[in-house]
Write a protein that holds these residues in place. Structure first.
Motif, short mmCIF file in Angstrom:
data_model
loop_
_atom_site.label_atom_id
_atom_site.label_comp_id
_atom_site.label_asym_id
_atom_site.label_seq_id
_atom_site.Cartn_x
_atom_site.Cartn_y
_atom_site.Cartn_z
N GLY A 82 0.81 -1.22 0.00
CA GLY A 82 0.00 0.00 0.00
C GLY A 82 0.84 1.27 0.00
N VAL A 83 0.17 2.38 -0.25
CA VAL A 83 0.84 3.68 -0.28
C VAL A 83 0.06 4.68 0.57
N ASP A 84 0.74 5.75 0.94
CA ASP A 84 0.11 6.81 1.74
C ASP A 84 -0.32 7.99 0.88
N ILE A 85 0.35 8.16 -0.26
CA ILE A 85 0.15 9.37 -1.07
C ILE A 85 0.07 8.97 -2.54
N LEU A 86 -0.91 9.52 -3.25
CA LEU A 86 -1.00 9.32 -4.71
C LEU A 86 -1.02 10.70 -5.36
N ILE A 87 -0.05 10.94 -6.23
CA ILE A 87 0.00 12.19 -6.98
C ILE A 87 -0.36 11.89 -8.43
N ASN A 88 -1.55 12.26 -8.84
CA ASN A 88 -1.97 12.08 -10.23
C ASN A 88 -1.52 13.30 -11.03
N ASN A 89 -0.38 13.15 -11.68
CA ASN A 89 0.24 14.29 -12.36
C ASN A 89 0.34 14.11 -13.87
N ALA A 90 0.44 12.89 -14.36
CA ALA A 90 0.67 12.68 -15.80
C ALA A 90 -0.42 13.37 -16.61
N GLY A 91 -0.01 14.08 -17.63
CA GLY A 91 -0.96 14.76 -18.48
C GLY A 91 -0.22 15.56 -19.52
N THR A 92 -0.97 16.06 -20.50
CA THR A 92 -0.31 16.86 -21.52
C THR A 92 -1.32 17.77 -22.21
N GLY A 93 -0.80 18.84 -22.82
CA GLY A 93 -1.66 19.79 -23.51
C GLY A 93 -2.18 19.24 -24.83
N SER A 94 -3.13 19.95 -25.41
CA SER A 94 -3.68 19.52 -26.70
C SER A 94 -3.77 20.73 -27.63
N GLU A 95 -4.13 20.46 -28.85
CA GLU A 95 -4.34 21.56 -29.81
C GLU A 95 -5.31 21.07 -30.87
N GLU A 96 -6.50 21.69 -30.94
CA GLU A 96 -7.52 21.24 -31.87
C GLU A 96 -8.66 22.25 -31.89
N THR A 97 -9.61 22.01 -32.77
CA THR A 97 -10.89 22.70 -32.66
C THR A 97 -11.95 21.65 -32.33
N ILE A 98 -13.00 22.10 -31.71
CA ILE A 98 -14.06 21.16 -31.33
C ILE A 98 -14.70 20.55 -32.57
N LEU A 99 -14.85 21.33 -33.60
CA LEU A 99 -15.55 20.82 -34.78
C LEU A 99 -14.71 19.84 -35.59
N GLU A 100 -13.39 19.92 -35.44
CA GLU A 100 -12.55 19.02 -36.24
C GLU A 100 -12.00 17.82 -35.47
N ALA A 101 -11.97 17.89 -34.16
CA ALA A 101 -11.37 16.78 -33.39
C ALA A 101 -12.30 15.56 -33.40
N PRO A 102 -11.76 14.39 -33.75
CA PRO A 102 -12.59 13.18 -33.76
C PRO A 102 -12.81 12.62 -32.35
N ASP A 103 -13.76 11.71 -32.23
CA ASP A 103 -14.07 11.10 -30.93
C ASP A 103 -12.82 10.52 -30.27
N ALA A 104 -11.98 9.89 -31.08
CA ALA A 104 -10.82 9.19 -30.51
C ALA A 104 -9.92 10.14 -29.74
N ARG A 105 -9.82 11.37 -30.22
CA ARG A 105 -8.97 12.34 -29.53
C ARG A 105 -9.57 12.72 -28.17
N TRP A 106 -10.88 12.92 -28.13
CA TRP A 106 -11.55 13.19 -26.85
C TRP A 106 -11.34 12.02 -25.90
#
Ligand code: NDP
Length: 261
Positions: A82-106
């Motif tokens: 077990g652990v005492d602390i969980l830091i959920n940090n992994a992530g990254t920016g994106s670049e798109e428009t809502i009208l052009e981004a496909p479902d898979a990207r969301w």
């Protein structure tokens, strides 16, 4: 202030570079043993060895994609006792428009920013409960509240992460597990430097000038944060000294947020 963190155990996702690495080093400096997760195994191993050398804590590295069920299973499997602390940090920016981004990207950003946190909570919170309590922190973004125009999927999924954090906080505080979110503004990580190099290539503008203009245009403080400045907040929030901070979202943005919350 004694942060009372010595010999605690923390999982840090995205702990191999940038803010996650700074948080890992900040926790290690307080005597916290670490389980670090990221996809690039070589980079992860290099920082694992460096942290062990610098701070003398135990560090386990797990090469895993946190946006997948298998990746989360691998992290859970590497956590011994077990652990005492969980830091959920992994992530990254994106670049798109809502009208052009496909479902898979969301879906990909939903899995990275939200489902990773959901699955890791399911995997690790029961162990925290057995240990008498714990801390879960979510690295969201100022964009969860104040969107940047070029990255709608990032904005939406980080907003969802903040709401997830609040709901999880309500569900777990009865088990003495404190859940909070952090919303950083501009933080100078290798990712920003790479973007700056790409966007200034052949333009005559230097990387420094490019980054300075972004800071001047956005953050009243007039500069990016160093990752260590963000890490200090995560380390404090991980500590029993932050015992009354529950279900909160803390901005650390050099004054960038335009409203009071
Ligand atoms: P970096 O790109 O510098 O680091 C990201 C880390 O996450 C790396 O360790 C990377 O390793 C890991 N990672 C990325 N995707 C995955 C995945 N699918 N599975 C496992 N690990 C993954 O990012 P930053 O330090 O800049 O950002 C960290 C967090 O802070 C992010 O969530 C970001 O949204 C947030 N944030 C950043 C801000 C900034 O200005 N930098 C501002 C506000 C929020 P690998 O590639 O090997 O998997």
């Amino acid at each position: 202030m004694d942060l009372q963190l010595r010999d605690k155990v923390a999982v840090v996702t995205g702990g191999s570079v940038g803010i996650g690495l700074a948080v890992a080093r900040g926790l290690a400096a307080e005597g916290v043993h670490l389980v670090l997760a990221a996809r690039d195994a070589d980079r992860l191993l290099a920082v694992t060895d460096q942290i062990k050398t610098d701070f003398g804590v135990r560090v386990t590295s797990v090469a895993a994609d946190v946006s997948t069920v298998e990746g989360v299973d691998r992290i859970a499997g590497a956590v011994d006792g077990g652990v005492d602390i969980l830091i959920n940090n992994a992530g990254t920016g994106s670049e798109e428009t809502i009208l052009e981004a496909p479902d898979a990207r969301w879906q990909a950003y939903w899995d990275l920013h939200v489902m990773a946190a959901v699955r890791l909570a399911r995997a690790l919170a029961p162990g925290m409960r057995s240990r008498g309590g714990g801390v879960i922190l979510h690295n969201a973004s100022i964009c969860a509240t104040q969107p940047l125009g070029y990255e709608p999927i990032y904005n939406v999924t980080k907003a969802a992460l903040v709401m997830f954090s609040k709901c999880l906080a309500n569900e777990l505080i009865g088990d003495n597990i404190r859940v909070n979110a952090v919303n950083p503004g501009l933080v100078r990580t290798p990712d920003w430097e790479k973007t700056a190099r790409q966007l200034t290539a052949g333009t005559g503008q230097t990387v420094e000038d490019y980054l300075q203009k972004i800071a001047d245009d956005n953050a009243p403080i007039g500069r990016f944060a160093d990752p260590a400045e963000i890490a200090d907040l995560f380390v404090y929030l991980s500590s029993p000294r932050a015992s009354y901070i529950v279900g909160s979202t803390t901005y650390i943005d050099g004054g960038w947020l335009n409203v009071t919350t």
